[in-house]
Design a protein around this motif. Sequence first.
Motif: not given
Length: 694
Positions: A500-508
Amino acid sequence: MQTASLLYYFLLVCWCIDFVENQTNGIPRRQRRRMRYRGSRKGSSTNHRPNRQPQIKTSTTVAVVPSVPLINIDDGITEVFDSLIGLSGHESSYSVLPGKVICDETTCLSLTCHKTEIPEGECCPVCSDIVLNISLDDTPEISGASPEPNDPSDPMLLQPLHTQAEMDELLRREKEELEGREKEIHKKDDEKRKRKEKKSQEEKKKHGYEAHQKEEEEISRREEEKRRAYEEEELQIEKEEEEKRKGNELPEQERKQQKSEEEEEEEDEHILRGDVFRMPPRFPIPVPPAEIPPLPTGCSISDTTVSCINARLTQIPPITDPELTSLELEGNTITSIPDEAFNGIPNLERLDLSKNNITSPGIGPQAFKILKKLKRLYMDGNALVHIPPELPSALEELKINENHLHAIDEDSLQELKNLVTLELEGNKLSEANVSPLALRPLKSLSYLRLGRNKFRTVPQGLPTSIEELYLENNQIEEISEICFNHTSNINIIVLKHNKLEENRIAPLAWINQENLESIDLSYNKLYHVPSYLPKSLLHLVLIGNQIERIPGYVFGHMKPGLEYLYLSFNKLNNDGIDPVSFYGAYLSLRELFLDHNELKFVPFGITEMKALSFLRLNNNKIRTVPPERICRSVVDDDNVDADSNDDDEEEVEDSHLEHLHLENNFINTRELSPYAFSCIRSYSSVVLKPQKIK
C-alpha cells in the motif's frame, strides 16, 4: 343247605370287600386323588371311556355269581360293589339259590348313559359300555383308577411329551443362558466402572483427593445399587417367565390338580407336558450400553475428550462413545475421512484434524453430515484444495489455514449461517478465484482471516456482520471507496505486509466508519502518515514503512482522539514533524513510539500531551534533552516569583509520563539538566543507557 349257601355267599362278599379296601389303601394318595378328580369329571360326561374290568370266578361247587356292573365311579373304587352292599343308603334284596338268582323288590340308581342293559342274573340296569366282570380266580385289578400318565389310551397324553432327559437338558440350557447373560452384564458393568475410574483420576488432580474420594464412593455405591437392582429385576423376570411358561404348558385339569395338591400336601410334583418354550418377559430387559472399543496406542481419554496427538495414526480411529464431545487428531498421517468415520460419535462438538495429510478427494461427501452438533473444526496444515462439502450448519469456528485452497465458489459456505470465525490463511486465494458472493451467506461472521494469500485488493462481498478483518501478507496495492461500504460494524483492520501507498488509499475508503478503532498498516510502502483516517480511530500502527513526515492536523478530525500511535522503524527526522503534527491528539494520546528513526532532538509537542504515559525515543540521533521538551520546569529561579513556582509544580504534578526510553542515542548524560525529567515520578523509569559513541 340253603343256610350254608347264604353263609358262604356272605363270607365271599366280605372277602371281596376286604380285598378291594386293601388294594385301595395300596394306591398312593396322590393317585387316588387323581382318580377321584378324573372320575368326577368323567362321571359328568356323557361319553365314558371303557375301563379294563377284573373278573372273579366262582368255584365249581358253587353256582356262578353274576357279573356286578360298575354303575358309577364318582365316589371311589369301593362303589364297584354298590349293588351288593347298597347304594346311597338303599339296599337291594337278593334270594340266592344254587344255580340261580331271584330278584326281590330292588331300588336301582338312575343312569345317564347313552345305552343301558340288564346283565343276566342282575336286577338293575347298567351302562352297556362300562361293565365290570368279577372272577374269583383272576388277580384282582382296580379298574376304577384313571390310567397312568404313560397309558397311551389316555387322550390327554397324545400331545408331544418330553422325556426327563430332554427336560433336564432344556433346563440346563436355560440356566447356562441366564448365567452367561449375567456374566456379560457384570463384565460390561466392570468395564464401565473402570472407564469411570480412569476418568476420575483426572478429576482428582483438579478437585482434590478428599472431595473426589467422596464422589467416587458415592458413584460406586450408586453403581452397585443399580447393578443389584438390575440383577434382582432380571431374576424376578426370569422367575415369572418360568412360572408363566410352566403354567401355560400344563393342561387345565393338571393346573387345577396341582392347586388342589398344594392345598392338601406340603410336597409338590410338577408334571410338564407338551413342548417347553420361553415366554417373552413381561418387562423389556434393559439393554446394556454398547462397549467402547479400546483406544489406539498413543491415545488418551480425559472427561469427554479423546486425545490422539502425534499418535502415528493413518486413519480415523473407530471410536464409539455417544458422550464424546471433543476429538484431537493433530499431528498424524491421516489421508482420508470416509462417510462413516464419525458414526460412533454423533455428539462431537470439537474436532481437531490439524497437521495431517488429508486431501479433498479423500473426504467423503457425507463425512461431516452426521455431526449435527459440531461447533469447531480445525483442519490446518493439510492438503485440501476445496472447502469440505456438507459441513454442519451448527459450525461456529472453521480453520483451514496452511492448505492449498485455490477457489471458493458461492456455494462453498452456503449453509454456514452460524459461522462466527473463519480462518483461511496460507492458501492460494485471490480476488480472481473467490466469488464475490462466497462470503455473503455468512450472516453471523465477525472474525475473518485471509492472510498469506494472493489478494491484490480487499475481497468484495464482505458480510455486514464482520468486525475483525485480517489481510496481512498479501499483495494488496490499493483500498477503493467501495471496499467497506457495507461493513458498518467493522472494528479492526490488519493490512500489514502489503504494498500500500498513501496515494492509493481512497479519501472516502474509511473516513466515515463509526466503529473502526484499529488499523495496522505496518510494513507497506507509505512515505507519510495517511490522511483521511477514520474519525473513530484509536489505534494506528505504521511500523516498518518509509514515513518521513507527519502532516499537520492529520489527527485533528478524530473524536474522541487517537490513543496509540506507533511509528517505529521509519525515516522520520525533525523536519518532518511540525509543531501541529500531533494536533488533535494532545489530550488523548497515551503511547507514542518514535524509536528507530532519524530524530536529532526531542520533537515539539511532547509537553502538550497531558495523557502520555509511554514515550519511546530510543535508537535515534538525539544529542541533548532540553528541560522544556519533555517536562515543563523552572530554569531560572531568580526570574520567577513564588506564584509561578506554584504553577510549575502543579504542571509537574499533572504529568502522567511513567516510561521514557532514550537509550542508543548520542546523549552525554553528564550534561543533562536536573530539570529535564522532573515531571517523571520515578527516575528508574527513565532509560538512558547505553548511549552510542561518537
